[in-house]
Design a protein around this motif. Structure first.
Motif, PDB file in Angstrom:
ATOM      1  N   TYR A  85       0.835  -1.201   0.000  1.00 16.11           N
ATOM      2  CA  TYR A  85       0.000   0.000   0.000  1.00 16.11           C
ATOM      3  C   TYR A  85       0.876   1.260   0.000  1.00 16.11           C
ATOM      4  O   TYR A  85       0.575   2.235  -0.699  1.00 16.11           O
ATOM      5  N   THR A  89       0.881   4.378  -2.664  1.00 14.91           N
ATOM      6  CA  THR A  89       0.744   5.798  -2.313  1.00 14.91           C
ATOM      7  C   THR A  89       1.981   6.584  -2.715  1.00 14.91           C
ATOM      8  O   THR A  89       1.880   7.775  -3.028  1.00 14.91           O
ATOM      9  N   ASN A 297      -8.740  13.539   1.465  1.00 10.59           N
ATOM     10  CA  ASN A 297      -7.911  12.562   0.747  1.00 10.59           C
ATOM     11  C   ASN A 297      -7.863  11.270   1.573  1.00 10.59           C
ATOM     12  O   ASN A 297      -6.874  11.023   2.286  1.00 10.59           O
ATOM     13  N   THR A 299      -7.193   8.230   1.078  1.00 13.76           N
ATOM     14  CA  THR A 299      -6.098   7.277   0.863  1.00 13.76           C
ATOM     15  C   THR A 299      -4.729   7.892   1.137  1.00 13.76           C
ATOM     16  O   THR A 299      -3.703   7.257   0.880  1.00 13.76           O
ATOM     17  N   GLN A 350      -0.670   7.679   4.566  1.00 13.77           N
ATOM     18  CA  GLN A 350      -1.289   6.462   4.040  1.00 13.77           C
ATOM     19  C   GLN A 350      -2.810   6.453   4.174  1.00 13.77           C
ATOM     20  O   GLN A 350      -3.444   5.460   3.825  1.00 13.77           O
ATOM     21  N   GLY A 351      -3.362   7.532   4.707  1.00  9.65           N
ATOM     22  CA  GLY A 351      -4.813   7.638   4.790  1.00  9.65           C
ATOM     23  C   GLY A 351      -5.417   6.705   5.824  1.00  9.65           C
ATOM     24  O   GLY A 351      -4.726   6.070   6.625  1.00  9.65           O
ATOM     25  N   PRO A 353      -6.970   3.717   5.356  1.00  5.37           N
ATOM     26  CA  PRO A 353      -6.596   2.295   5.239  1.00  5.37           C
ATOM     27  C   PRO A 353      -5.237   1.995   5.863  1.00  5.37           C
ATOM     28  O   PRO A 353      -5.074   0.998   6.576  1.00  5.37           O
TER      29      PRO A 353
END
Length: 465
Positions: A85, A89, A297, A299, A350-351, A353
């Motif tokens: 992930y 990103t 944002n 994510t 990384q938001g 998640p």
């Protein structure tokens, strides 16, 4: 001369690995924590010791390790998911150049955390990895402690091997790492086997713990003071005479207070209020900006997304004239300020998640260590007495880190990721022993592999023809 000494030591370390390839894993732990490549001037930066030991560790395991007992755990899968992930990103980052720079070391730290448990299949290997981590940190901590005693320390003073204020050499980060290492040092003081816990080990452990406690004082890192408080609270869980422990701790504090510099009092005083402290006020604004940014944002914005923040706030300036104190509010404009919190670092970069997976990884670690602690502390058989105390030490180290990380951006700190990897290894090891016990009944832990014995020719007596 320093370059030659570091180069010679590293080459000797790697040479031993040709006979015991697992030593290359320990070599990477040493290099990743100490960063000798930053300490040298010519040879060490040129040979890139981090990359060299990283390749050697992985190649040695892949080609020569028997891999018996190695198992891929669910937490390693979560770290792998977070790694991929982060890669995604990074490709979508708000600031691609800065994101790529951070990605260069983050992916190695996370990959090694996934890889390390696969190599730690015996008690000896688990202990060796932990010992390498502690001894390497002690090199930094003890040298800094000596400088603090002789020179008095001070905020942002150069107390370490390198002048690079990043990684473990950042004062607040080292303060947190030093304090979370204390429970592990105490475990070695009782259950270590590589160095038997005799009077020499206990003397060294005492000096190392004292040096660890000096780091927050000498660096005037406020996070370190919070970590010490957390350590003392956690210690109450295991001490038998809690009132005596509290009284002894309070006595030591009162004895130490007169020896602390005024600058330490001034800096620690800002813990109670954000008024008048521009650093604390900035952090609150950064956290507020990060939360709003994550709503827009979900994510995240990739590594170093904080560089897009900009905000204004008022800070009170107090002036004393005689017996009168006047307060004037000054507007401060700030931008590009770091997250100063692992939680908001994950959220901004990384938001939601990424933050969820990161919290899941650490929550599982706390739960797994608690399960080992509760189950194995009831067992008293041969080879069954060290697991519960080690699980407790790793759990306490993680709790101290998590509290300290609320105030500094160390979500991807390699030392902490190694602790997570050791938790995975201990969990797998204990599960394997549980299966062994279910089939064969209560037995000692499976024998550790012994090095091949050298054959010595029989000694002939003088009368032998």
């Amino acid at each position: 001369m320093l370059d030659l000494a570091l180069f010679g030591f590293l080459m000797a370390f790697l040479a031993i690995g040709f006979r015991r390839p697992f030593v290359w894993v320990l070599a990477y732990i040493y290099v990743d924590i100490l960063a000798p490549g930053k300490m040298g001037f010519t040879i060490m930066p040129a040979i890139s010791p981090s990359l060299l030991t990283f390749v050697a560790a992985f190649a040695g395991w892949l080609l020569t390790d028997p891999k018996k007992g190695a198992k891929f755990t669910f937490r390693q899968g979560l770290i792998a998911a977070l790694l991929f992930y982060c890669w995604w990103t990074t490709s979508q980052a708000d600031f691609p150049e800065f994101a790529a720079t951070k990605w260069d070391w983050v992916w190695k730290a996370m990959f090694f955390a996934i890889f390390l448990p696969l190599t730690l299949t015996t008690k000896l290997r688990i202990e060796a990895a932990l010992l390498t981590m502690v001894i390497t940190v002690s090199a930094i901590v003890i040298s800094a402690g000596i400088k603090i005693i002789l020179g008095g320390g001070g905020y942002e003073n150069k107390l370490f091997f390198v002048n690079d204020n990043s990684g473990i050499y950042e004062s607040s980060t080292l303060a947190a790492v030093a304090i979370c290492s204390i429970p592990i040092v105490l475990w070695f003081n009782k259950y270590g086997t590589i160095f038997k816990p005799d009077w020499r080990v206990k003397l060294f452990s005492t000096g190392l713990i004292f040096s660890c406690l000096l780091i927050p004082v000498g660096t005037e890192a406020r996070t370190g003071l919070v970590c010490i408080a957390v350590l003392l609270v956690l210690a109450l869980r295991d001490v038998k005479r809690r009132l005596t422990f509290i009284m002894a701790g309070a006595t030591l504090v009162f004895v130490a207070l007169p020896f602390l510099p005024q600058s330490y009092y001034d800096r620690m005083a800002t813990l109670g209020s954000t008024d008048g402290d521009e650093s604390a006020s900035t952090r609150l604004k950064v956290w507020e900006w990060t939360f709003d940014y994550a709503l827009e944002n979900p994510t995240g914005g990739g590594f170093d997304s904080f560089r897009g923040n900009k905000f204004t706030y008022d800070i009170p300036i107090r002036q004393e004239t005689g017996n009168t104190t006047s307060v004037e509010y000054r507007e401060v404009v700030d931008e590009g300020r770091a997250f100063h919190s692992a939680v908001f670092e994950m959220l901004g970069e990384q938001g939601w998640p990424g933050l969820f997976v990161w919290l899941w990884i650490h929550a599982l670690g706390l739960w797994h260590m608690e399960r080992i602690r509760r189950k194995w502390r009831k067992l008293q058989g041969d080879g069954e007495q060290w697991q519960a105390p080690l699980a407790t030490a790793l759990q306490y180290a993680q709790i101290i880190y998590l509290v300290g990380s609320l105030f500094q951006g160390i979500a991807y700190q390699p030392y902490v990721l190694m602790l997570v990897a050791l938790q995975c290894a201990l969990w797998t090891y204990c599960k394997r022993l549980d299966s062994h016990r279910a089939v064969h009944g209560p037995l000692a832990a499976p024998a550790e592999p012994e090095p091949p014995k050298r054959r010595v020719p029989p000694r002939l007596s003088p009368s032998t023809p």
